[in-house]
Scaffold this motif. Sequence first.
Motif, PDB file in Angstrom:
ATOM      1  N   THR A 166       0.847  -1.197   0.000  1.00 22.84           N
ATOM      2  CA  THR A 166       0.000   0.000   0.000  1.00 22.84           C
ATOM      3  C   THR A 166       0.881   1.245   0.000  1.00 22.84           C
ATOM      4  O   THR A 166       1.359   1.663  -1.033  1.00 22.84           O
ATOM      5  CB  THR A 166      -0.980   0.002   1.197  1.00 22.84           C
ATOM      6  OG1 THR A 166      -0.239  -0.114   2.425  1.00 22.84           O
ATOM      7  CG2 THR A 166      -1.992  -1.141   1.105  1.00 22.84           C
ATOM      8  N   LYS A 167       1.136   1.793   1.164  1.00 21.67           N
ATOM      9  CA  LYS A 167       1.829   3.080   1.294  1.00 21.67           C
ATOM     10  C   LYS A 167       3.260   3.072   0.770  1.00 21.67           C
ATOM     11  O   LYS A 167       3.790   4.123   0.421  1.00 21.67           O
ATOM     12  CB  LYS A 167       1.833   3.532   2.752  1.00 21.67           C
ATOM     13  CG  LYS A 167       0.462   3.851   3.276  1.00 21.67           C
ATOM     14  CD  LYS A 167       0.502   4.216   4.744  1.00 21.67           C
ATOM     15  CE  LYS A 167      -0.908   4.385   5.265  1.00 21.67           C
ATOM     16  NZ  LYS A 167      -0.907   4.608   6.707  1.00 21.67           N
ATOM     17  N   MET A 168       3.889   1.930   0.716  1.00 23.09           N
ATOM     18  CA  MET A 168       5.269   1.862   0.223  1.00 23.09           C
ATOM     19  C   MET A 168       5.331   1.728  -1.295  1.00 23.09           C
ATOM     20  O   MET A 168       6.416   1.664  -1.871  1.00 23.09           O
ATOM     21  CB  MET A 168       6.028   0.705   0.892  1.00 23.09           C
ATOM     22  CG  MET A 168       6.273   0.936   2.370  1.00 23.09           C
ATOM     23  SD  MET A 168       7.081  -0.479   3.159  1.00 23.09           S
ATOM     24  CE  MET A 168       8.759  -0.200   2.664  1.00 23.09           C
ATOM     25  N   GLU A 169       4.186   1.730  -1.958  1.00 26.61           N
ATOM     26  CA  GLU A 169       4.191   1.527  -3.408  1.00 26.61           C
ATOM     27  C   GLU A 169       5.042   2.548  -4.153  1.00 26.61           C
ATOM     28  O   GLU A 169       5.790   2.155  -5.065  1.00 26.61           O
ATOM     29  CB  GLU A 169       2.773   1.496  -3.977  1.00 26.61           C
ATOM     30  CG  GLU A 169       2.787   1.182  -5.453  1.00 26.61           C
ATOM     31  CD  GLU A 169       1.431   0.868  -6.041  1.00 26.61           C
ATOM     32  OE1 GLU A 169       1.315   0.970  -7.274  1.00 26.61           O
ATOM     33  OE2 GLU A 169       0.499   0.509  -5.298  1.00 26.61           O
ATOM     34  N   PRO A 170       5.003   3.856  -3.827  1.00 22.28           N
ATOM     35  CA  PRO A 170       5.874   4.786  -4.562  1.00 22.28           C
ATOM     36  C   PRO A 170       7.364   4.435  -4.439  1.00 22.28           C
ATOM     37  O   PRO A 170       8.097   4.499  -5.431  1.00 22.28           O
ATOM     38  CB  PRO A 170       5.565   6.144  -3.934  1.00 22.28           C
ATOM     39  CG  PRO A 170       4.174   6.002  -3.408  1.00 22.28           C
ATOM     40  CD  PRO A 170       4.093   4.578  -2.931  1.00 22.28           C
ATOM     41  N   ALA A 171       7.799   4.035  -3.260  1.00 25.74           N
ATOM     42  CA  ALA A 171       9.208   3.660  -3.073  1.00 25.74           C
ATOM     43  C   ALA A 171       9.531   2.397  -3.854  1.00 25.74           C
ATOM     44  O   ALA A 171      10.589   2.295  -4.490  1.00 25.74           O
ATOM     45  CB  ALA A 171       9.518   3.455  -1.589  1.00 25.74           C
ATOM     46  N   VAL A 172       8.625   1.425  -3.840  1.00 27.33           N
ATOM     47  CA  VAL A 172       8.835   0.179  -4.558  1.00 27.33           C
ATOM     48  C   VAL A 172       8.830   0.434  -6.070  1.00 27.33           C
ATOM     49  O   VAL A 172       9.687  -0.096  -6.797  1.00 27.33           O
ATOM     50  CB  VAL A 172       7.790  -0.871  -4.150  1.00 27.33           C
ATOM     51  CG1 VAL A 172       7.863  -2.113  -5.043  1.00 27.33           C
ATOM     52  CG2 VAL A 172       7.957  -1.257  -2.687  1.00 27.33           C
ATOM     53  N   ALA A 173       7.905   1.251  -6.527  1.00 25.74           N
ATOM     54  CA  ALA A 173       7.850   1.584  -7.959  1.00 25.74           C
ATOM     55  C   ALA A 173       9.159   2.226  -8.411  1.00 25.74           C
ATOM     56  O   ALA A 173       9.690   1.881  -9.474  1.00 25.74           O
ATOM     57  CB  ALA A 173       6.670   2.513  -8.250  1.00 25.74           C
ATOM     58  N   LYS A 174       9.697   3.131  -7.613  1.00 23.32           N
ATOM     59  CA  LYS A 174      10.968   3.772  -7.941  1.00 23.32           C
ATOM     60  C   LYS A 174      12.080   2.739  -8.018  1.00 23.32           C
ATOM     61  O   LYS A 174      12.905   2.763  -8.949  1.00 23.32           O
ATOM     62  CB  LYS A 174      11.281   4.852  -6.921  1.00 23.32           C
ATOM     63  CG  LYS A 174      12.529   5.644  -7.232  1.00 23.32           C
ATOM     64  CD  LYS A 174      12.726   6.749  -6.231  1.00 23.32           C
ATOM     65  CE  LYS A 174      13.999   7.537  -6.578  1.00 23.32           C
ATOM     66  NZ  LYS A 174      14.246   8.590  -5.597  1.00 23.32           N
ATOM     67  N   LEU A 175      12.108   1.823  -7.064  1.00 18.84           N
ATOM     68  CA  LEU A 175      13.141   0.784  -7.069  1.00 18.84           C
ATOM     69  C   LEU A 175      13.007  -0.144  -8.270  1.00 18.84           C
ATOM     70  O   LEU A 175      14.011  -0.675  -8.758  1.00 18.84           O
ATOM     71  CB  LEU A 175      13.092  -0.014  -5.769  1.00 18.84           C
ATOM     72  CG  LEU A 175      13.559   0.732  -4.516  1.00 18.84           C
ATOM     73  CD1 LEU A 175      13.155  -0.027  -3.252  1.00 18.84           C
ATOM     74  CD2 LEU A 175      15.071   0.954  -4.566  1.00 18.84           C
ATOM     75  N   LEU A 176      11.787  -0.312  -8.748  1.00 16.59           N
ATOM     76  CA  LEU A 176      11.548  -1.162  -9.918  1.00 16.59           C
ATOM     77  C   LEU A 176      11.754  -0.413 -11.230  1.00 16.59           C
ATOM     78  O   LEU A 176      11.621  -0.980 -12.301  1.00 16.59           O
ATOM     79  CB  LEU A 176      10.138  -1.751  -9.867  1.00 16.59           C
ATOM     80  CG  LEU A 176       9.888  -2.822  -8.798  1.00 16.59           C
ATOM     81  CD1 LEU A 176       8.408  -3.145  -8.704  1.00 16.59           C
ATOM     82  CD2 LEU A 176      10.703  -4.073  -9.086  1.00 16.59           C
TER      83      LEU A 176
END
Length: 146
Positions: free
Chosen positions: A134-144
């Motif tokens: 959920t809330k960590m999606e922007p950080a995960v998207a950036k890492l991906l």
Amino acid sequence: MSLNDRIPNLAQPADNCYCGGMVDEAALVAARDAGVRHVVNLRPDAETPDFNEAEAVAAIGLIYHHLPIAGPDDLNDANVRRFDEVMGEVGDESALVHCASGNRVGALFALRAGWLKGQAPDAALALGRSHGLTKMEPAVAKLLGV
């Protein structure tokens, strides 16, 4: 009470995988009664100073795995590889993978899918969401690389 009533944000994205938030002794017993064999705890010990989860898991005959992920700064290659190793140890047996809300669970599943399993970023993010991201999606998207 059912497993759904015991664990916040519980998802079951696969027959042998439950993902969700914080647990207590009653939640662990409910998980065992639902057929879970492994508990994968992503919470650092400092988040649960009054609960020895490893001891509680052992007391009811389950297998305990601990990979402390405090937040986005811990979403790195080494931790994703360790998570992959843990999930390899779990294999096809049933597991409960949890943190406080399920968000870190989804983040690790997404990064594992993208970095180690070769899934496209959008597919990896969708997998992460199905596992609690959920809330960590922007950080995960950036890492991906999205």
